[in-house]
Structures are given as C-alpha cells and as structure tokens.
Design a protein around this motif. Structure first.
Motif, PDB file in Angstrom:
ATOM      1  N   GLN A   1      42.472  44.504  40.105  1.00 35.90           N
ATOM      2  CA  GLN A   1      43.408  44.124  39.136  1.00 35.90           C
ATOM      3  C   GLN A   1      43.106  44.076  37.642  1.00 35.90           C
ATOM      4  O   GLN A   1      43.916  44.396  36.924  1.00 35.90           O
ATOM      5  CB  GLN A   1      44.107  42.782  39.665  1.00 35.90           C
ATOM      6  N   ASP A   2      42.092  43.775  37.373  1.00 36.89           N
ATOM      7  CA  ASP A   2      41.572  43.552  36.124  1.00 36.89           C
ATOM      8  C   ASP A   2      40.363  44.790  35.593  1.00 36.89           C
ATOM      9  O   ASP A   2      39.991  44.520  34.462  1.00 36.89           O
ATOM     10  CB  ASP A   2      40.988  42.305  35.670  1.00 36.89           C
ATOM     11  N   LYS A   3      40.368  45.747  36.374  1.00 36.89           N
ATOM     12  CA  LYS A   3      39.228  46.921  36.248  1.00 36.89           C
ATOM     13  C   LYS A   3      39.995  47.969  36.319  1.00 36.89           C
ATOM     14  O   LYS A   3      40.894  48.381  36.916  1.00 36.89           O
ATOM     15  CB  LYS A   3      38.244  46.874  37.624  1.00 36.89           C
TER      16      LYS A   3
ATOM     17  N   GLU B   1      43.714  39.564  54.556  1.00 36.46           N
ATOM     18  CA  GLU B   1      42.640  38.832  53.824  1.00 36.46           C
ATOM     19  C   GLU B   1      41.543  40.001  52.817  1.00 36.46           C
ATOM     20  O   GLU B   1      41.414  39.707  51.718  1.00 36.46           O
ATOM     21  CB  GLU B   1      41.630  37.986  54.626  1.00 36.46           C
TER      22      GLU B   1
ATOM     23  N   GLU C   1      42.688  42.827  52.081  1.00 38.28           N
ATOM     24  CA  GLU C   1      43.588  43.451  51.098  1.00 38.28           C
ATOM     25  C   GLU C   1      43.707  42.469  50.001  1.00 38.28           C
ATOM     26  O   GLU C   1      43.672  43.071  48.723  1.00 38.28           O
ATOM     27  CB  GLU C   1      44.926  43.677  51.884  1.00 38.28           C
ATOM     28  N   HIS C   2      43.796  41.217  50.118  1.00 38.14           N
ATOM     29  CA  HIS C   2      43.698  40.389  49.022  1.00 38.14           C
ATOM     30  C   HIS C   2      42.611  40.392  48.106  1.00 38.14           C
ATOM     31  O   HIS C   2      42.453  40.508  46.906  1.00 38.14           O
ATOM     32  CB  HIS C   2      44.019  38.792  49.489  1.00 38.14           C
ATOM     33  N   SER C   3      41.385  40.621  48.864  1.00 35.92           N
ATOM     34  CA  SER C   3      40.046  40.820  48.114  1.00 35.92           C
ATOM     35  C   SER C   3      40.045  41.979  47.414  1.00 35.92           C
ATOM     36  O   SER C   3      39.631  42.152  46.232  1.00 35.92           O
ATOM     37  CB  SER C   3      39.055  40.649  49.187  1.00 35.92           C
TER      38      SER C   3
ATOM     39  N   LYS D   1      42.669  43.730  46.096  1.00 35.23           N
ATOM     40  CA  LYS D   1      43.759  43.571  45.154  1.00 35.23           C
ATOM     41  C   LYS D   1      42.982  42.593  44.027  1.00 35.23           C
ATOM     42  O   LYS D   1      43.216  43.111  42.728  1.00 35.23           O
ATOM     43  CB  LYS D   1      45.116  43.101  45.602  1.00 35.23           C
ATOM     44  N   THR D   2      42.333  41.672  44.347  1.00 37.14           N
ATOM     45  CA  THR D   2      41.511  40.853  43.268  1.00 37.14           C
ATOM     46  C   THR D   2      40.536  41.678  42.462  1.00 37.14           C
ATOM     47  O   THR D   2      40.536  41.578  41.210  1.00 37.14           O
ATOM     48  CB  THR D   2      41.099  39.721  43.884  1.00 37.14           C
ATOM     49  N   PHE D   3      39.923  42.408  43.232  1.00 32.82           N
ATOM     50  CA  PHE D   3      38.918  43.214  42.715  1.00 32.82           C
ATOM     51  C   PHE D   3      39.353  44.232  41.737  1.00 32.82           C
ATOM     52  O   PHE D   3      38.933  44.342  40.612  1.00 32.82           O
ATOM     53  CB  PHE D   3      37.799  43.991  43.686  1.00 32.82           C
TER      54      PHE D   3
END
Length: 176
Positions: free
Chosen positions: A68-70, A58, A60-62, A64-66
C-alpha cells in the motif's frame, strides 16, 4: 523506464529455482522493497508438528499492507493463490521455470536463510523434505505446481520473462 514509473515485479517458480536470489539482486540493484511470500504464507509452528498455511484472507491482508505505501517492490514465492491477488498491481512477471533436477541441485547449495531457520543445521535437517517437495513439482496439481505456474504465466498480459536455467547461464529465457 521513466522516473515516475513504478516497478512492481512478481517472481515465482519451484523451490530452489532462484526466486530469492533474483529478488534480492533486484531489490539491491533497483531499490525495490522485497517480500518473500514464505514470511506470510505459513503459521508459526513447532516441530514435530507440520507447518500449516495461513488463512488466505490473513495472507491477503499482509500483502495489501506491504504494497500500500510502496511504489516499487519485488515479491517472490511459489503460491499461485497469493500471486493472483497481486495481478492488478504488477508491472513485470518472472517465471523461474527450471528443470526439477536443477532446482534440487540449487537447494543442496542454498546458503543459510536466517529469516526461515534459527541455524544452518536446522535448515540442513529440513533438506531431505525440501528435496522431496521439489521433486513433486511436475506431479502436484495444486497452487505450488508447475501446471499452476504455467497457467498463471500464460494468462498474464503484461511484461513477462521465463527463465529455463540458472541466471548465470547464457541463453536461458523464453516465452512459453
């Protein structure tokens, strides 16, 4: 650094070592998105129940979300298991490798962290537990320990800096 070069910095070390202070400084001066790993490493809890770590997948998912677009970011924390998930995306590593007694003194001077505690009084009520945690840094053999941090730092092949004292001090860095 060229205009199109990304800057992605990991800052790690013991509690009270100055990770958040440096990360905020870099975020403000260099326009980096800032993430404190505390915000995604722990499940919400209600005292007196002790906090529990979020399942690694969980967190790790957060992470990657942080990222991915930065393109440019600074991430800080003491969680070697989470830091290892980011190694392939990092351009710079900073190890806040301060002596335990200095980390304890810094923790006692810490300003209120409203993203972690509802009031300064609630934060101060947790200080004795935090000081005990900081004091165990050299004794622990887990993802939060000096040993884990030194091993992580040593294995990293890119640009890296190790600070041995508060950043306001002179002559405070070395390569370990």
């Amino acid at each position: 650094m060229g205009e199109n070069m990304a800057r992605r910095v990991l800052i790690f070390g013991n509690s009270g070592s100055g990770k958040s202070t440096l990360a905020k400084r870099l975020a403000n001066s260099d326009g980096l998105a800032h993430l404190d790993l505390d915000s995604l490493a722990w499940q919400a809890y209600e005292p007196p129940k002790p906090p529990e770590r979020m399942p690694l997948n969980e967190s790790e998912h957060s992470l990657k979300t942080f990222i991915q677009d930065k393109q440019n970011w600074v991430i800080e924390g003491c969680y070697t298991d989470l830091l290892q998930l980011l190694v392939g995306n990092v351009t710079e590593l900073i190890f806040m490798n301060l002596p335990v007694d200095l980390c304890i003194e810094n923790a006692k001077q810490r300003p209120w962290e409203p993203h972690k505690y509802p009031t300064k009084q609630a934060q101060d009520a947790n200080l004795s537990m935090l000081v005990e945690w900081i004091a165990q840094y050299d004794l622990r053999d887990d993802t939060f320990s000096r040993r884990a941090h030194e091993d992580f730092y040593s294995a990293f092949q890119g640009k890296k800096t190790c600070y041995l004292s508060n950043l306001s001090s002179t002559r405070n860095s070395r390569d370990i």
